[in-house]
Design a protein around this motif. Structure first.
Motif, PDB file in Angstrom:
ATOM      1  N   UNK A  38       0.831  -1.206   0.000  1.00 54.08           N
ATOM      2  CA  UNK A  38       0.000   0.000   0.000  1.00 54.08           C
ATOM      3  C   UNK A  38       0.868   1.260   0.000  1.00 54.08           C
ATOM      4  N   UNK A  39       1.883   1.281   0.861  1.00 53.75           N
ATOM      5  CA  UNK A  39       2.676   2.490   1.065  1.00 53.75           C
ATOM      6  C   UNK A  39       3.729   2.748  -0.014  1.00 53.75           C
ATOM      7  N   UNK A  40       4.067   1.760  -0.802  1.00 53.58           N
ATOM      8  CA  UNK A  40       5.104   1.923  -1.835  1.00 53.58           C
ATOM      9  C   UNK A  40       4.609   2.664  -3.072  1.00 53.58           C
ATOM     10  N   UNK A  41       3.293   2.785  -3.233  1.00 52.18           N
ATOM     11  CA  UNK A  41       2.694   3.242  -4.491  1.00 52.18           C
ATOM     12  C   UNK A  41       3.270   4.534  -5.058  1.00 52.18           C
ATOM     13  N   UNK A  42       3.453   5.549  -4.274  1.00 52.66           N
ATOM     14  CA  UNK A  42       3.935   6.834  -4.794  1.00 52.66           C
ATOM     15  C   UNK A  42       5.413   7.048  -4.532  1.00 52.66           C
ATOM     16  N   UNK A  43       6.178   5.959  -4.535  1.00 53.63           N
ATOM     17  CA  UNK A  43       7.612   6.043  -4.259  1.00 53.63           C
ATOM     18  C   UNK A  43       8.395   5.367  -5.378  1.00 53.63           C
ATOM     19  N   UNK A  44       9.706   5.415  -5.260  1.00 52.09           N
ATOM     20  CA  UNK A  44      10.562   4.740  -6.246  1.00 52.09           C
ATOM     21  C   UNK A  44      10.480   3.221  -6.118  1.00 52.09           C
ATOM     22  N   UNK A  45       9.836   2.741  -5.056  1.00 58.48           N
ATOM     23  CA  UNK A  45       9.686   1.297  -4.857  1.00 58.48           C
ATOM     24  C   UNK A  45       8.324   0.792  -5.329  1.00 58.48           C
ATOM     25  N   UNK A  46       7.627   1.577  -6.127  1.00 54.57           N
ATOM     26  CA  UNK A  46       6.254   1.244  -6.536  1.00 54.57           C
ATOM     27  C   UNK A  46       6.138  -0.123  -7.213  1.00 54.57           C
ATOM     28  N   UNK A  47       7.221  -0.616  -7.822  1.00 55.24           N
ATOM     29  CA  UNK A  47       7.184  -1.919  -8.496  1.00 55.24           C
ATOM     30  C   UNK A  47       7.904  -3.016  -7.726  1.00 55.24           C
ATOM     31  N   UNK A  48       8.353  -2.705  -6.526  1.00 55.18           N
ATOM     32  CA  UNK A  48       9.143  -3.667  -5.752  1.00 55.18           C
ATOM     33  C   UNK A  48       8.260  -4.670  -5.010  1.00 55.18           C
ATOM     34  N   UNK A  49       8.774  -5.876  -4.926  1.00 51.67           N
ATOM     35  CA  UNK A  49       8.122  -6.946  -4.169  1.00 51.67           C
ATOM     36  C   UNK A  49       8.883  -7.127  -2.864  1.00 51.67           C
ATOM     37  N   UNK A  50       8.156  -7.305  -1.772  1.00 51.38           N
ATOM     38  CA  UNK A  50       8.773  -7.530  -0.473  1.00 51.38           C
ATOM     39  C   UNK A  50       8.834  -9.026  -0.193  1.00 51.38           C
ATOM     40  N   UNK A  51      10.023  -9.531   0.084  1.00 49.71           N
ATOM     41  CA  UNK A  51      10.221 -10.942   0.395  1.00 49.71           C
ATOM     42  C   UNK A  51      10.753 -11.035   1.817  1.00 49.71           C
ATOM     43  N   UNK A  52       9.989 -11.688   2.675  1.00 53.67           N
ATOM     44  CA  UNK A  52      10.320 -11.758   4.091  1.00 53.67           C
ATOM     45  C   UNK A  52      10.774 -13.160   4.451  1.00 53.67           C
ATOM     46  N   UNK A  53      11.933 -13.232   5.076  1.00 52.54           N
ATOM     47  CA  UNK A  53      12.418 -14.495   5.628  1.00 52.54           C
ATOM     48  C   UNK A  53      12.194 -14.446   7.136  1.00 52.54           C
ATOM     49  N   UNK A  54      11.347 -15.328   7.634  1.00 56.31           N
ATOM     50  CA  UNK A  54      11.115 -15.400   9.072  1.00 56.31           C
ATOM     51  C   UNK A  54      12.246 -16.197   9.719  1.00 56.31           C
ATOM     52  N   UNK A  55      12.856 -15.607  10.725  1.00 56.98           N
ATOM     53  CA  UNK A  55      13.959 -16.255  11.428  1.00 56.98           C
ATOM     54  C   UNK A  55      13.403 -16.893  12.701  1.00 56.98           C
ATOM     55  N   UNK A  56      13.585 -18.195  12.846  1.00 60.17           N
ATOM     56  CA  UNK A  56      13.053 -18.880  14.040  1.00 60.17           C
ATOM     57  C   UNK A  56      13.806 -18.473  15.300  1.00 60.17           C
ATOM     58  N   UNK A  57      13.210 -18.769  16.425  1.00 62.86           N
ATOM     59  CA  UNK A  57      13.857 -18.510  17.712  1.00 62.86           C
ATOM     60  C   UNK A  57      14.716 -19.719  18.059  1.00 62.86           C
ATOM     61  N   UNK A  58      15.984 -19.469  18.324  1.00 56.50           N
ATOM     62  CA  UNK A  58      16.863 -20.522  18.801  1.00 56.50           C
ATOM     63  C   UNK A  58      17.569 -20.029  20.056  1.00 56.50           C
ATOM     64  N   UNK A  59      17.935 -20.979  20.885  1.00 54.33           N
ATOM     65  CA  UNK A  59      18.612 -20.641  22.127  1.00 54.33           C
ATOM     66  C   UNK A  59      19.738 -21.597  22.422  1.00 54.33           C
ATOM     67  N   UNK A  60      20.534 -21.213  23.407  1.00 59.72           N
ATOM     68  CA  UNK A  60      21.618 -22.056  23.874  1.00 59.72           C
ATOM     69  C   UNK A  60      21.578 -22.049  25.399  1.00 59.72           C
ATOM     70  N   UNK A  61      21.607 -23.224  25.974  1.00 55.07           N
ATOM     71  CA  UNK A  61      21.590 -23.366  27.426  1.00 55.07           C
ATOM     72  C   UNK A  61      22.949 -22.960  27.987  1.00 55.07           C
ATOM     73  N   UNK A  62      22.943 -22.049  28.934  1.00 55.35           N
ATOM     74  CA  UNK A  62      24.198 -21.616  29.551  1.00 55.35           C
ATOM     75  C   UNK A  62      24.762 -22.674  30.484  1.00 55.35           C
ATOM     76  N   UNK A  63      23.921 -23.601  30.915  1.00 52.89           N
ATOM     77  CA  UNK A  63      24.383 -24.657  31.824  1.00 52.89           C
ATOM     78  C   UNK A  63      25.027 -25.828  31.085  1.00 52.89           C
TER      79      UNK A  63
END
Length: 122
Positions: A51-76
């Motif tokens: 919606x917001x890209x329409x009147x900008x230089x990004x009007x033809x750009x596609x947004x590709x989102x990579x979701x990063x999972x939650x990972x952890x490391x046990x300190x113990x």
């Protein structure tokens, strides 16, 4: 909805680079990394971007989102593991001493431009 503000920020940052000549006025793809801990809803962010890209230089750009999972490391026990629920205990030793490794990311990972002959990821 903070996705609107995020979409606006991404567009403004890239639009500034196009206006300054740092990036060409031919961005066709924008790559974002979004960690699950950011509470960003990817579909909402994509919609607001479109919606917001329409009147900008990004009007033809596609947004590709990579979701990063939650990972952890046990300190113990030093066990690395993925976290699927908001339950931050080590699955091996049940320690609550967990360091979050991934899942907080929120950044532009790159853009792809159309140079007239082929697509390039910059």
């Amino acid at each position: 909805m903070h996705e609107a503000a995020l979409a606006q920020y991404v567009i403004e940052q890239l639009d500034k680079k196009v206006q300054s000549g740092t990036l060409p006025d031919a961005i066709i793809k924008v790559y974002l990394k979004v960690g699950k801990l950011t509470a960003v809803v990817p579909d909402n962010l994509s919609f607001m971007f479109s919606v917001l890209r329409e009147d900008t230089t990004l009007r033809n750009a596609e947004l590709l989102i990579e979701e990063v999972p939650i990972t952890g490391c046990c300190k113990s026990c030093q066990q690395e593991f993925s976290i699927d629920e908001m339950y931050f205990f080590c699955p091996s030793c049940t320690s609550p001493e967990v360091e979050i490794l991934t899942g907080r990311e929120l950044f532009i990972d790159g853009v792809e431009v159309n140079d007239g002959t082929n697509d390039n990821k910059n």
